[in-house]
Enzyme design. Structure first.
Site, mmCIF file in Angstrom:
data_model
loop_
_atom_site.group_PDB
_atom_site.id
_atom_site.type_symbol
_atom_site.label_atom_id
_atom_site.label_comp_id
_atom_site.label_asym_id
_atom_site.label_seq_id
_atom_site.Cartn_x
_atom_site.Cartn_y
_atom_site.Cartn_z
ATOM 1 N N THR A 187 0.839 -1.205 0.000
ATOM 2 C CA THR A 187 0.000 0.000 0.000
ATOM 3 C C THR A 187 0.873 1.254 0.000
ATOM 4 O OG1 THR A 187 -0.217 -0.235 2.397
ATOM 5 C CG2 THR A 187 -2.053 -1.008 1.071
ATOM 6 N N TYR A 218 8.878 -10.894 2.281
ATOM 7 C CA TYR A 218 7.561 -10.296 2.084
ATOM 8 C C TYR A 218 6.768 -11.281 1.219
ATOM 9 C CZ TYR A 218 4.690 -6.008 1.504
ATOM 10 O OH TYR A 218 3.729 -5.032 1.524
ATOM 11 N N LYS A 261 6.832 -12.160 6.554
ATOM 12 C CA LYS A 261 5.490 -11.566 6.595
ATOM 13 C C LYS A 261 4.622 -12.512 5.788
ATOM 14 C CE LYS A 261 3.443 -7.236 4.740
ATOM 15 N NZ LYS A 261 2.607 -7.779 3.659
#
EC number: 4.3.3.7
Lengths: 302, 302
Positions: A48, A136, A164
């Site tokens: 984001t 990620y 993550k």
């Protein structure tokens, strides 16, 4: 080194103009909110945070601006993903030079990557700086699936100290953590993104909540995270219920479109997501406003 | 305008060094082979032409080099896909200025696009130049699925005059063409990529074979395409059988890795795919050599 990745990691948007130039003033104000709220870490240039839509130069400007606000008080993580390995290496070195404390790397691709290709890409970037790096793992945007075998290989690399994870499809956080923990190093943090499942994932033993909403509303996100971290399931459930209208919008429209609309509603920026992404319609924005209204029952300003 | 897209469209690789600088000499030699063989069009900066791994400047250098060789004798198409709409617009204008005759646009994304977002992205790029544009429908790399409704809307845009389709999962080319033809304009070319199914797709009425192998071996690819275009199913099947070992490798490793190994084997370039993509191992290269050996039964040099 895994410690840097634990707790609530707040992922702000990166306000930018139509040409992709970062609005440092608006961005700095967002970082300041996170600093004042005392989140455990600040994860800039995440999905984001539109890292893939910003040039190397603009990414460096964003990291420098965040580092100038945080002054080492909060861990500063920066996304350094890129399609080319040499680009990701350069971005990692830039991030270190600009003051980041940790790196986030997603296996972004155009041509789908093999497990072997992802391994060498991560190894190269992890070796480019002295900073710890979090994997990620975001299959919604990267469409890459990590095998457990690949995760084990990556966890042997000294600088790679966290992951993550996306929310497991079956919501079996405890099962996933029980499967992964024994395979990975003790000094390795396993956390989750996908805001709507993170309280439950933390109650089940997850180390980190990589949170989009914490980038905008750090105070209620911290309340929820602290309840989950201390095992207060009842309080976590009560707070999570207040977030439900927002989580529903995240799932329906994608968190990036919703969080931009929320940031506009809160007058934190006039920026919109980078085209081709479209801002929400006014009817949809009305629903975002209502979801924020529900949240105002909690303390929202730092 | 759809005429520009019909027939055999040869997609060469773009040899480049490790830093992503195009090797204009090696690239020009590849373009020359396609010119001499008289393919119907040359599609540069496609997926195996590594457009997403090259800067705007390098893409312009490649288009200028190809235009300088072809001098208008063959239709020159150029891929102009980018994550940002403003970037794709700039690339489209560059391509027109550098001498391209047509554009190829894929809905590349990081954040998955909605149908509406893809529509506006295509409309903006199609409106940026006077060139006709082909929709580059490649879900393997873009992970985007076009609805028929979106295709109908796009075909109403004057400059959008063709689509490069992936092979349908059920291999029902005739059924797909029968479904799509009545929905789209008469002046709209429907063609296929995925080399192993294109002879069959052309026999079933497809307008174009967007071909990776034609970028390297235009002569046998033209033989196969002409047989299919003239409805000579028996000859097309005979020729297609000779390509089978290569098609098997394309499916196993992805055509980009195989075609680089083939180009290395043929001493056309020493370039490798951009990292993180890895070149094939020597054992795998041995299989590529054998597949090329089989093809040498056909006339392979222009």
């Amino acid at each position: 080194m895994a410690r840097r990745f634990k707790g609530l990691s707040a992922f702000p948007i990166t306000p930018a103009d139509e040409a992709g130039r970062v609005d440092v003033e608006a961005f700095s104000a967002l970082i300041e909110r996170l600093d004042v709220a005392a989140v455990d870490s600040v994860g800039i240039l995440g999905s984001t945070g539109i890292y893939m839509y910003l040039t190397r130069e603009e990414r460096r400007r964003a990291i420098e601006a965040a580092a100038a606000i945080l002054k080492g008080r909060r861990i500063l993580m920066a996304g350094v993903g890129a399609l080319r390995t040499d680009e990701a290496l350069a971005l990692a070195r830039d991030a270190e030079a600009a003051g980041a404390d940790a790196l986030l790397l997603a296996p972004v691709s155009y041509t789908p990557l093999t497990q072997e290709e992802a391994y060498h890409h991560f190894a190269a970037v992890a070796g480019a700086t002295a900073l710890p790096l979090a994997i990620y793992n975001n299959p919604t945007t990267t469409r890459f699936t990590f095998s457990d075998e690949l995760l084990v290989r990556l966890a042997y690399i000294p600088n790679i100290r966290a992951i993550k994870m996306p929310l497991p499809a079956d919501s079996d956080y405890a099962g996933e953590l029980a499967r992964l923990r024994p395979k990975l190093s003790d000094d390795f943090a396993i956390g989750y993104s996908g805001d709507w499942g993170c309280a439950e994932a933390t109650l089940a033993g997850g180390d980190t909540w990589y949170s989009v909403i914490a980038g905008l509303l750090p105070v209620p996100a911290l309340q929820l995270m602290r309840a989950a971290q201390t095992g207060n399931a009842e309080e976590a459930k009560r707070l999570d219920a207040v977030f439900q209208p927002l989580w529903a919008l995240f799932r329906e429209f994608g968190s990036i479109r919703v969080v931009y609309a929320a940031a506009n509603t809160l007058s934190l920026t006039v920026s919109e997501p980078p085209r081709p992404l479209l801002p929400l319609t006014s009817a949809e924005r009305q629903r975002v406003e209502e979801a924020l209204e529900a949240l105002s029952a909690l303390e929202t300003a730092p």
